[in-house]
Write a protein that holds these residues in place. Structure first.
Motif: not given
Length: 201
Positions: A103-107, A178-187
């Motif tokens: 998830h960090i990689a995606l973020a 933004g998308f990367h904040y969503g991925f960051g929340a998953a991380a």
């Protein structure tokens, strides 16, 4: 005596305390998994001006489908690692670490490089976690223990809660900032699960 009476174990609402730990780690793993999956397809085919990668929609849905298959295939590897190398408890922990790194990689990694690295890591980590968390739960109860059915019901409640809350939060973050904040929340969700797992281990 070296043996321990099951009734002497610490309990929470009559169940082994380990159930609380597994409940939490699975809740946060499902939060991160479904939260990321909810916005992944949009990220792949939304235009660059909308924050996405601009892939054709058919390609994007194909990637999401292949990723879903990889997650379930990787449970075989997760089971093998637990049986032959690390044991169930450590495999669950390291599986969670790998999920968080994905998830960090995606973020933080841009473009398809981040997608590729992130999805492979999340798939491998989720496979390790999925294959072993429910088996680990089974070891908390003696054969024939009438509490076991209730324990598994509570465990799956944690899974469903995470799967329900994750998409709501990541979807809200994606649309607002933004998308990367969503991925960051998953991380962050997976990190919380790991912290709880270590503290109450």
């Amino acid at each position: 005596m070296a043996t321990h009476d099951l009734h002497d174990q610490r309990t929470v609402f009559g169940h082994p305390i380990g159930l609380t730990n597994l409940f939490g780690v699975e809740l946060w793993e499902r939060f991160s998994f479904y939260g990321m999956l909810t916005i992944l397809g949009y990220y792949l085919y939304y235009s660059v001006t909308d924050g996405g990668l601009g892939l054709p929609q058919t390609t994007a849905t194909g990637i999401v489908g292949a990723y879903g298959g990889l997650v379930y295939l990787s449970t075989v590897l997760g089971g093998w690692v637990a049986d032959r190398l690390l044991g169930m408890e450590r495999t669950v922990f390291y599986g969670g670490v790998v999920v968080m790194l994905g998830h960090i990689a995606l973020a933080i990694l841009p473009g398809l490089a981040g997608v590729g690295a992130g999805l492979v890591l999340v798939a491998l980590g989720s496979g390790a976690l999925k294959a072993n968390a429910s088996s680990l739960l089974g070891t908390l109860y003696a054969k024939g223990d009438p509490r076991a059915d209730g324990g598994f019901t509570l465990f799956y409640l944690g899974i469903n809660l995470g799967a329900f809350i994750g998409p709501l939060i990541t979807g809200l973050l994606q649309t607002r900032i933004g998308f990367h904040y969503g991925f960051g929340a998953a991380a962050i969700g997976m990190a919380l699960g790991l912290i709880q797992y270590v503290v109450f281990r």
